[in-house]
Scaffold this active site. Structure first.
Site, PDB file in Angstrom:
ATOM      1  N   LYS A 188      26.200  45.110  48.494  1.00 33.77           N
ATOM      2  CA  LYS A 188      27.700  44.743  48.897  1.00 33.77           C
ATOM      3  C   LYS A 188      28.319  44.974  47.156  1.00 33.77           C
ATOM      4  O   LYS A 188      26.981  45.167  46.553  1.00 33.77           O
ATOM      5  CB  LYS A 188      27.804  43.672  49.533  1.00 33.77           C
ATOM      6  CG  LYS A 188      27.046  41.955  48.788  1.00 33.77           C
ATOM      7  CD  LYS A 188      26.835  40.986  49.700  1.00 33.77           C
ATOM      8  CE  LYS A 188      25.751  39.701  48.476  1.00 33.77           C
ATOM      9  NZ  LYS A 188      25.612  38.393  49.975  1.00 33.77           N
ATOM     10  N   ARG A 238      29.932  28.714  56.184  1.00 32.34           N
ATOM     11  CA  ARG A 238      30.550  29.767  55.554  1.00 32.34           C
ATOM     12  C   ARG A 238      30.895  30.436  57.037  1.00 32.34           C
ATOM     13  O   ARG A 238      32.197  29.929  57.405  1.00 32.34           O
ATOM     14  CB  ARG A 238      30.115  30.494  54.611  1.00 32.34           C
ATOM     15  CG  ARG A 238      30.995  31.501  54.008  1.00 32.34           C
ATOM     16  CD  ARG A 238      29.672  32.194  53.054  1.00 32.34           C
ATOM     17  NE  ARG A 238      28.970  32.787  52.899  1.00 32.34           N
ATOM     18  CZ  ARG A 238      27.589  33.541  52.483  1.00 32.34           C
ATOM     19  NH1 ARG A 238      28.126  33.904  51.257  1.00 32.34           N
ATOM     20  NH2 ARG A 238      27.592  34.144  52.526  1.00 32.34           N
ATOM     21  N   HIS A 297      21.756  32.189  56.722  1.00 31.71           N
ATOM     22  CA  HIS A 297      22.222  32.337  55.447  1.00 31.71           C
ATOM     23  C   HIS A 297      21.198  30.970  54.968  1.00 31.71           C
ATOM     24  O   HIS A 297      22.547  29.979  54.847  1.00 31.71           O
ATOM     25  CB  HIS A 297      22.964  33.181  55.019  1.00 31.71           C
ATOM     26  CG  HIS A 297      23.585  33.539  53.133  1.00 31.71           C
ATOM     27  ND1 HIS A 297      22.469  34.110  52.790  1.00 31.71           N
ATOM     28  CD2 HIS A 297      24.108  33.105  52.326  1.00 31.71           C
ATOM     29  CE1 HIS A 297      22.552  34.248  51.435  1.00 31.71           C
ATOM     30  NE2 HIS A 297      23.826  34.321  50.979  1.00 31.71           N
ATOM     31  N   ARG A 322      16.384  40.398  53.478  1.00 29.32           N
ATOM     32  CA  ARG A 322      17.356  40.643  52.891  1.00 29.32           C
ATOM     33  C   ARG A 322      17.592  40.300  50.961  1.00 29.32           C
ATOM     34  O   ARG A 322      17.766  39.474  50.386  1.00 29.32           O
ATOM     35  CB  ARG A 322      18.933  39.669  53.148  1.00 29.32           C
ATOM     36  CG  ARG A 322      18.714  39.698  55.007  1.00 29.32           C
ATOM     37  CD  ARG A 322      20.131  39.591  55.234  1.00 29.32           C
ATOM     38  NE  ARG A 322      20.538  38.061  54.938  1.00 29.32           N
ATOM     39  CZ  ARG A 322      20.794  37.075  55.367  1.00 29.32           C
ATOM     40  NH1 ARG A 322      19.337  36.867  56.810  1.00 29.32           N
ATOM     41  NH2 ARG A 322      20.886  35.486  55.163  1.00 29.32           N
ATOM     42  N   TYR A 349      42.620  38.039  18.305  1.00 28.28           N
ATOM     43  CA  TYR A 349      44.018  37.453  18.315  1.00 28.28           C
ATOM     44  C   TYR A 349      43.975  35.837  18.223  1.00 28.28           C
ATOM     45  O   TYR A 349      42.693  35.153  18.530  1.00 28.28           O
ATOM     46  CB  TYR A 349      44.067  37.485  19.609  1.00 28.28           C
ATOM     47  CG  TYR A 349      44.020  38.614  20.487  1.00 28.28           C
ATOM     48  CD1 TYR A 349      45.872  39.263  19.964  1.00 28.28           C
ATOM     49  CD2 TYR A 349      43.753  39.996  20.519  1.00 28.28           C
ATOM     50  CE1 TYR A 349      46.502  41.068  20.907  1.00 28.28           C
ATOM     51  CE2 TYR A 349      44.751  41.421  21.589  1.00 28.28           C
ATOM     52  CZ  TYR A 349      45.411  41.163  20.814  1.00 28.28           C
ATOM     53  OH  TYR A 349      45.691  42.687  21.425  1.00 28.28           O
ATOM     54  N   CYS A 401      38.865  40.718  22.958  1.00 26.20           N
ATOM     55  CA  CYS A 401      40.159  40.999  23.638  1.00 26.20           C
ATOM     56  C   CYS A 401      39.674  42.415  24.272  1.00 26.20           C
ATOM     57  O   CYS A 401      38.701  42.494  25.298  1.00 26.20           O
ATOM     58  CB  CYS A 401      40.790  42.392  22.244  1.00 26.20           C
ATOM     59  SG  CYS A 401      40.281  41.859  20.929  1.00 26.20           S
ATOM     60  N   MET A 402      41.083  43.259  25.327  1.00 24.63           N
ATOM     61  CA  MET A 402      41.154  43.589  26.616  1.00 24.63           C
ATOM     62  C   MET A 402      39.752  44.815  26.132  1.00 24.63           C
ATOM     63  O   MET A 402      38.860  44.704  27.256  1.00 24.63           O
ATOM     64  CB  MET A 402      42.621  44.821  26.447  1.00 24.63           C
ATOM     65  CG  MET A 402      42.363  44.723  27.993  1.00 24.63           C
ATOM     66  SD  MET A 402      43.620  45.841  28.203  1.00 24.63           S
ATOM     67  CE  MET A 402      44.882  44.462  28.658  1.00 24.63           C
ATOM     68  N   ASP A 403      39.879  45.599  25.087  1.00 24.16           N
ATOM     69  CA  ASP A 403      38.724  46.818  25.280  1.00 24.16           C
ATOM     70  C   ASP A 403      37.817  46.876  24.072  1.00 24.16           C
ATOM     71  O   ASP A 403      37.001  47.936  23.518  1.00 24.16           O
ATOM     72  CB  ASP A 403      39.696  48.049  24.449  1.00 24.16           C
ATOM     73  CG  ASP A 403      41.464  47.534  25.895  1.00 24.16           C
ATOM     74  OD1 ASP A 403      40.702  47.794  26.540  1.00 24.16           O
ATOM     75  OD2 ASP A 403      42.800  47.811  25.132  1.00 24.16           O
TER      76      ASP A 403
HETATM   77  C1  LIG Z   1      24.888  38.350  49.764  1.00 25.91           C
HETATM   78  C2  LIG Z   1      23.733  37.835  50.666  1.00 25.91           C
HETATM   79  C3  LIG Z   1      22.340  38.426  50.386  1.00 25.91           C
HETATM   80  C4  LIG Z   1      21.253  38.496  49.615  1.00 25.91           C
HETATM   81  O1  LIG Z   1      21.255  37.039  48.186  1.00 25.91           O
HETATM   82  P1  LIG Z   1      20.331  37.929  47.237  1.00 25.91           P
HETATM   83  O2  LIG Z   1      20.792  35.744  46.618  1.00 25.91           O
HETATM   84  O3  LIG Z   1      21.458  38.336  46.087  1.00 25.91           O
HETATM   85  O4  LIG Z   1      18.874  38.271  47.959  1.00 25.91           O
HETATM   86  C5  LIG Z   1      21.559  37.694  51.476  1.00 25.91           C
HETATM   87  N1  LIG Z   1      22.149  37.460  52.218  1.00 25.91           N
HETATM   88  C6  LIG Z   1      23.565  36.965  52.503  1.00 25.91           C
HETATM   89  C7  LIG Z   1      23.921  36.903  53.871  1.00 25.91           C
HETATM   90  C8  LIG Z   1      24.323  37.616  51.952  1.00 25.91           C
HETATM   91  O5  LIG Z   1      25.833  37.868  52.045  1.00 25.91           O
END
Ligand SMILES: *Cc1c(COP(=O)(O)O)cnc(C)c1O
Length: 383
Positions: A38, A134, A166, A225, A269, A316-318
């Site tokens: 992601k 969540r 999760h 995951r 700045y 700064c920005m850049d």
């Molecule tokens: C982002 C996410 C992960 C990965 O988490 P890490 O801590 O980067 O391994 C696994 N499961 C879900 C549901 C997530 O949103």
């Protein structure tokens, strides 16, 4: 056109591959890696990361946060499973189905809405909220949860292939946090087992994130995951990374100008810094628009010719300015390492994060689109 040598991120696909091998070695034989890609592969660039993972690392499962990401990843992973971990408005049921994406189911109402919008079978994994608060089914106990899932299995146009949850605090070693994670894990395992007793044996049951992979590997999770640890960063700095895991991304820029200023000269700045004595100042070609946070003003450090140099005044920005007094031979064109190693010195994204009160995840995800990602094999084009 070759990338501009101004501010760039070097992404080592070799390190990515090695990290995947190490993670695979730590997981049980029955656990496959689900690469979490992601947010543009945590800022590393999903195209090259996904093709490396699918073609060179043999990863068969991918996870993303939304449908746009899933469709983008599909182009590089034509045959792999892609799970959307988060919400997709149910009216997109047909897009999900046509791209053969797997959708996370957040509730029974959601499942029904998705079903109503689909003209064929949509693959899905049911998310269970075991304590993160969540998204996911929230039930009284595992028995009720199993009953609800068994009803979902009968919903028209949905094919339930797994359940997942999760963890909220798997990255902590405090006894109360460990107990909390234990309870989350037990909840989903019990739910799965009750379902199995009633004859519903789902192919997938998964709950391990990076922290769990590092600290509480469980052979019952069919998928691990892997997110942050795959990119070589810590889920929490208190957690030791597995032996051999290395950060995949480095961030670099160059010096545009070096000057000597007199005592009392103001830098940047707001004139928050004035030189306490005669100093050598170097200007660096990166700023907050590149994702190098302004919160690092007067705090951050970076490497120039193997030496740590601190930021003077505001980012700064850049551009930004550093104290190059200890690097007398510094000159325009020198490469500055903001994340990575130069000689003996290293600065990790985790270290940078701790300087301004965030986590390595936010640092790498925050490197902006303006910063080209250069992949290991192609580094010679720029360096
Ligand atoms: C982002 C996410 C992960 C990965 O988490 P890490 O801590 O980067 O391994 C696994 N499961 C879900 C549901 C997530 O949103």
């Amino acid at each position: 056109m070759k990338p501009l040598k101004r501010a760039w991120a070097e992404v080592s696909l070799d390190r990515l591959k090695r990290n995947v091998d190490i993670i695979r070695g730590m997981c049980s034989a029955g656990t496959d890696i689900m690469a979490v890609v992601k947010a543009d592969a945590y800022g590393h660039g999903y195209e090259r990361v996904c093709s490396c993972l699918a073609r060179e690392c043999g990863v068969k499962y991918f996870a993303v946060s939304n449908l746009d990401e899933a469709v983008a990843v599909r182009e590089f992973c034509p045959d792999e499973d892609i799970l959307i971990l988060g919400y997709t408005p149910p009216e997109y049921a047909e897009e999900i189905r046509q791209h053969n994406i797997i959708q996370g189911i957040v509730s029974t109402e959601y499942a029904q809405a998705l079903s109503a919008n689909a003209h064929g079978v949509v693959r899905c994994h049911v998310k269970i909220d075991t304590g993160m608060g969540r998204i996911g089914l929230r039930c009284g106990d595992p028995r009720e949860c199993a009953e609800e899932i068994s009803r979902l299995c009968a919903v028209k146009n949905l094919s339930v292939e797994g359940i997942y949850t999760h963890f909220a605090s798997a990255d902590s070693s405090l006894p109360e946090d460990i107990a909390y994670t234990d309870a989350q894990e037990k909840y989903i395992l019990d739910t799965y087992d009750i379902l199995a007793e009633t004859g519903i044996r789902l192919p997938h049951l998964h709950f391990m994130n990076s922290a769990a992979i590092c600290c509480r590997n469980n052979s019952r999770s069919t998928l691990a995951r892997a997110g942050i640890v795959m990119y070589g960063l810590h889920p929490d700095i208190s957690i030791a990374l597995p032996e051999g895991i290395q950060p995949v991304m480095e961030l670099k820029a160059v010096i545009s100008q070096v000057k000597t200023v007199d005592k009392g000269s103001c830098i940047s700045y707001g004139r928050t810094f004035s030189a306490p004595e005669k100093m050598r100042i170097a200007t660096v070609t990166i700023g907050y628009a590149d994702g190098y946070s302004r919160l690092l003003s007067s705090k951050g450090e970076m490497l120039l010719r193997g030496k740590r140099c601190r930021i003077l005044g505001r980012v700064c920005m850049d551009q930004l300015m550093i104290d190059a007094s200890d690097v007398p031979d510094a000159e325009p064109g020198d490469v500055v390492t903001l994340i990575g190693c130069d000689g003996e010195e290293c600065i990790t994204a985790d270290e940078l994060a701790s300087v301004y009160g965030t986590i390595g995840y936010e640092v790498v995800c925050g490197i902006s689109k303006r910063v080209p990602r250069i992949y290991s094999r192609y580094q010679e084009e720029i360096l």
